[in-house]
Design a protein around this motif. Structure first.
Motif, mmCIF file in Angstrom:
data_model
loop_
_atom_site.group_PDB
_atom_site.id
_atom_site.type_symbol
_atom_site.label_atom_id
_atom_site.label_comp_id
_atom_site.label_asym_id
_atom_site.label_seq_id
_atom_site.Cartn_x
_atom_site.Cartn_y
_atom_site.Cartn_z
ATOM 1 N N ARG A 46 3.228 11.229 2.350
ATOM 2 C CA ARG A 46 2.292 10.746 3.379
ATOM 3 C C ARG A 46 2.696 9.387 3.926
ATOM 4 N NH1 ARG A 46 -2.798 9.584 1.886
ATOM 5 N NH2 ARG A 46 -2.458 9.692 -0.368
ATOM 6 N N ALA A 47 3.376 8.582 3.128
ATOM 7 C CA ALA A 47 3.772 7.245 3.582
ATOM 8 C C ALA A 47 4.853 7.296 4.644
ATOM 9 C CB ALA A 47 4.253 6.416 2.385
ATOM 10 N N GLU A 48 5.643 8.368 4.676
ATOM 11 C CA GLU A 48 6.786 8.443 5.580
ATOM 12 C C GLU A 48 6.385 8.312 7.047
ATOM 13 O OE1 GLU A 48 10.156 8.951 5.573
ATOM 14 O OE2 GLU A 48 10.432 8.797 3.406
ATOM 15 N N GLY A 49 5.386 9.059 7.470
ATOM 16 C CA GLY A 49 5.001 9.038 8.884
ATOM 17 C C GLY A 49 4.601 7.663 9.372
ATOM 18 N N GLY A 56 9.974 2.259 13.582
ATOM 19 C CA GLY A 56 10.849 2.865 14.574
ATOM 20 C C GLY A 56 12.175 3.306 13.993
ATOM 21 N N LEU A 57 12.227 3.504 12.665
ATOM 22 C CA LEU A 57 13.466 3.876 11.984
ATOM 23 C C LEU A 57 13.365 5.282 11.398
ATOM 24 C CD1 LEU A 57 14.135 0.573 9.991
ATOM 25 C CD2 LEU A 57 15.189 1.258 12.162
ATOM 26 N N ALA A 58 14.502 5.920 11.244
ATOM 27 C CA ALA A 58 14.647 7.193 10.523
ATOM 28 C C ALA A 58 13.893 8.339 11.167
ATOM 29 C CB ALA A 58 14.201 7.027 9.059
ATOM 30 N N ASP A 59 13.585 8.277 12.431
ATOM 31 C CA ASP A 59 12.859 9.355 13.092
ATOM 32 C C ASP A 59 13.669 10.648 13.043
ATOM 33 O OD1 ASP A 59 10.875 10.620 14.562
ATOM 34 O OD2 ASP A 59 11.882 10.194 16.457
ATOM 35 N N GLY A 60 13.049 11.722 12.573
ATOM 36 C CA GLY A 60 13.694 13.021 12.553
ATOM 37 C C GLY A 60 14.446 13.345 11.286
ATOM 38 N N CYS A 179 3.670 3.166 -2.481
ATOM 39 C CA CYS A 179 4.604 4.074 -1.808
ATOM 40 C C CYS A 179 4.995 3.568 -0.427
ATOM 41 C CB CYS A 179 4.004 5.475 -1.712
ATOM 42 S SG CYS A 179 4.009 6.371 -3.290
ATOM 43 N N LEU A 180 4.086 2.918 0.284
ATOM 44 C CA LEU A 180 4.428 2.358 1.588
ATOM 45 C C LEU A 180 5.584 1.371 1.468
ATOM 46 C CD1 LEU A 180 0.856 1.737 3.059
ATOM 47 C CD2 LEU A 180 2.508 3.453 3.841
ATOM 48 N N HIS A 181 5.563 0.559 0.428
ATOM 49 C CA HIS A 181 6.627 -0.424 0.226
ATOM 50 C C HIS A 181 7.946 0.266 -0.113
ATOM 51 C CE1 HIS A 181 7.994 -4.560 -0.936
ATOM 52 N NE2 HIS A 181 8.865 -3.840 -1.624
ATOM 53 N N GLU A 182 7.918 1.174 -1.096
ATOM 54 C CA GLU A 182 9.154 1.800 -1.546
ATOM 55 C C GLU A 182 9.731 2.755 -0.500
ATOM 56 O OE1 GLU A 182 10.447 0.389 -3.918
ATOM 57 O OE2 GLU A 182 8.655 -0.655 -4.618
ATOM 58 N N VAL A 183 8.876 3.472 0.219
ATOM 59 C CA VAL A 183 9.362 4.348 1.282
ATOM 60 C C VAL A 183 10.012 3.532 2.399
ATOM 61 C CG1 VAL A 183 8.588 5.873 3.163
ATOM 62 C CG2 VAL A 183 7.860 6.313 0.811
ATOM 63 N N THR A 184 9.501 2.325 2.651
ATOM 64 C CA THR A 184 10.145 1.463 3.649
ATOM 65 C C THR A 184 11.588 1.175 3.252
ATOM 66 O OG1 THR A 184 8.037 0.429 4.239
ATOM 67 C CG2 THR A 184 10.042 -0.743 4.856
ATOM 68 N N HIS A 185 11.829 0.933 1.962
ATOM 69 C CA HIS A 185 13.215 0.722 1.515
ATOM 70 C C HIS A 185 14.061 1.974 1.749
ATOM 71 C CE1 HIS A 185 12.505 -3.209 0.058
ATOM 72 N NE2 HIS A 185 11.820 -2.877 -1.014
ATOM 73 N N ARG A 186 13.489 3.145 1.484
ATOM 74 C CA ARG A 186 14.239 4.383 1.721
ATOM 75 C C ARG A 186 14.608 4.507 3.200
ATOM 76 N NH1 ARG A 186 14.865 9.116 3.417
ATOM 77 N NH2 ARG A 186 13.019 9.036 4.730
ATOM 78 N N VAL A 187 13.651 4.196 4.044
ATOM 79 C CA VAL A 187 13.880 4.290 5.483
ATOM 80 C C VAL A 187 14.927 3.277 5.928
ATOM 81 C CG1 VAL A 187 12.787 3.892 7.723
ATOM 82 C CG2 VAL A 187 11.641 5.314 6.014
ATOM 83 N N GLN A 188 14.880 2.074 5.385
ATOM 84 C CA GLN A 188 15.862 1.048 5.743
ATOM 85 C C GLN A 188 17.285 1.548 5.516
ATOM 86 O OE1 GLN A 188 14.473 -1.869 3.008
ATOM 87 N NE2 GLN A 188 13.086 -2.891 4.460
ATOM 88 N N PHE A 189 17.522 2.117 4.338
ATOM 89 C CA PHE A 189 18.879 2.538 3.980
ATOM 90 C C PHE A 189 19.270 3.854 4.638
ATOM 91 C CE2 PHE A 189 18.342 -0.614 0.662
ATOM 92 C CZ PHE A 189 19.626 -1.110 0.478
#
Length: 361
Positions: A46-49, A56-60, A179-189
């Motif tokens: 749920r945090a991904e969206g 504005g990162l990792a769209d798609g 999860c919002l914090h950790e998912v942000t790291h996933r999206v960054q990388f």
């Protein structure tokens, strides 16, 4: 000064020692443990969206499944990840040009020599301490066993339960907030694949075995003290004295990257939280009080030795940098920061974000 190259650490021994001495997690029923696991798996999805929308990162890109670990599981994951982050295994011939045979090569490759075992015990003690402090982690250097892709999102369930109890936070809200914090790291990388190699190369330069003698290090410290050149305070100032100029430059790049990543994740948490985490204000206030609260003397010593207090400062300084740049130019232009190593903020720019805006934008 003699030192153990990071690739010569006996990571198997480190895992064994770490799991043996790690403190047990909080007492929970099977129902509580299962519910926490299910909620964390759901919250990570749920945090991904919201994270993608705000950044504005990792769209798609595909949404991977998080790994829910206990403390022993995190230690195992860390001992698999660290060798990958720290670089390739050493060559099979000794540095002195003498071939000491297959046994010696195997000892260096796996860290099973005497120094490797000593270093493994030391690493195991550090991992045991960290295993009770890590809430979650995105590891860009491990391979997801389900997808075969680089990068694993890990959440340490007993630690999350322990902290939410200590804060008296709503469990569902707190789990999503983490999860919002950790998912942000996933999206960054995942949105910027070059970041992992940038981190690896700088950590490699920082931890490489310079084989400096004691006399050389003492000379470096003495020269630094006599020069009167301005130095940072605390651990950073000490590193400035102890390291070669090349190592310190790599250290500053790693520190700036970490500060950016943590500050960006904290910015996203606060931007997303109000719309998705009903009790976010009370969670943030309680979490910050805990983060900045008093520690016992042993905790203070360990935190100082491994730089955890410096890491806490990264959240504050990094978030202030991101907040200012986003407020000034907007998230789309802020995302220029992820373009290349040259657009990363310098440590001197973390405290003066307008200087980064002027240089890069």
């Amino acid at each position: 000064m003699d030192s153990t190259p990071v690739e010569n650490i006996d990571w198997g021994l480190a895992a064994s020692v770490g799991k043996r001495i790690a403190r047990p997690g909080p007492r929970v029923t099977r129902y509580t443990a299962d519910r926490a696991r299910a909620e964390l798996l759901d919250a990570a999805v749920r945090a991904e969206g919201p994270v993608r929308e705000v950044t504005g990162l990792a769209d798609g890109l595909a949404v991977p499944t998080a790994q829910i670990l206990d403390r022993s599981g995190w230690i195992d994951a860390a001992t698999r990840s660290m060798p990958a982050m720290l670089g390739p295994a050493p060559t099979e011939s000794g540095d002195d040009g003498v071939d000491d045979g297959a046994a010696g090569a195997d000892a260096r490759r796996t860290g099973t020599g005497f120094t490797g075992k000593v270093a493994g015990v030391q690493a195991g003690g550090l991992l045991a301490f960290l295993s009770s402090a890590i809430l979650g982690q995105y590891d860009p250097f491990s391979v997801d066993p389900e997808t075969g892709q680089d990068g694993v999102l890990m959440l340490v369930s007993p630690n999350i339960i322990a902290v939410e109890r200590a804060l008296r936070a709503d469990p569902s809200d707190f789990r999503l907030w983490v999860c919002l914090h950790e998912v942000t790291h996933r999206v960054q990388f995942s949105a910027n694949p070059w970041l992992a190699e940038y981190m690896r190369s700088n950590v490699g330069a920082l931890t490489g075995d310079e084989d400096d003698s004691v006399a050389e290090i003492v000379s470096r410290i003495t020269e630094g003290l006599r020069s009167g050149k301005p130095r940072e305070k605390g651990v950073i100032g000490l590193m400035q004295l102890l390291q070669s100029p090349e190592q310190f430059e790599a250290f500053e790049r790693v520190l700036a990257l970490g500060t950016l990543l943590e500050g960006h994740a904290d910015h996203v948490m606060d931007a997303v939280g109000p719309a998705h985490v009903p009790s976010v204000e009370s969670i943030r206030a309680a979490f910050d009080r805990r983060r900045n609260g008093p520690k016992n003397p042993l905790q203070r010593l360990i935190r100082a030795l491994i730089g955890m207090d410096a890491k806490m400062a990264q959240y504050v300084r990094g978030k202030a940098f991101v907040d200012h740049v986003v407020d000034t130019v907007g998230m789309e232009r802020f995302n220029t920061v992820w373009t290349s190593p040259e657009t990363m903020p310098l440590m001197s720019e973390i405290g003066t974000p307008d200087a980064w805006i002027e240089r890069v934008l």
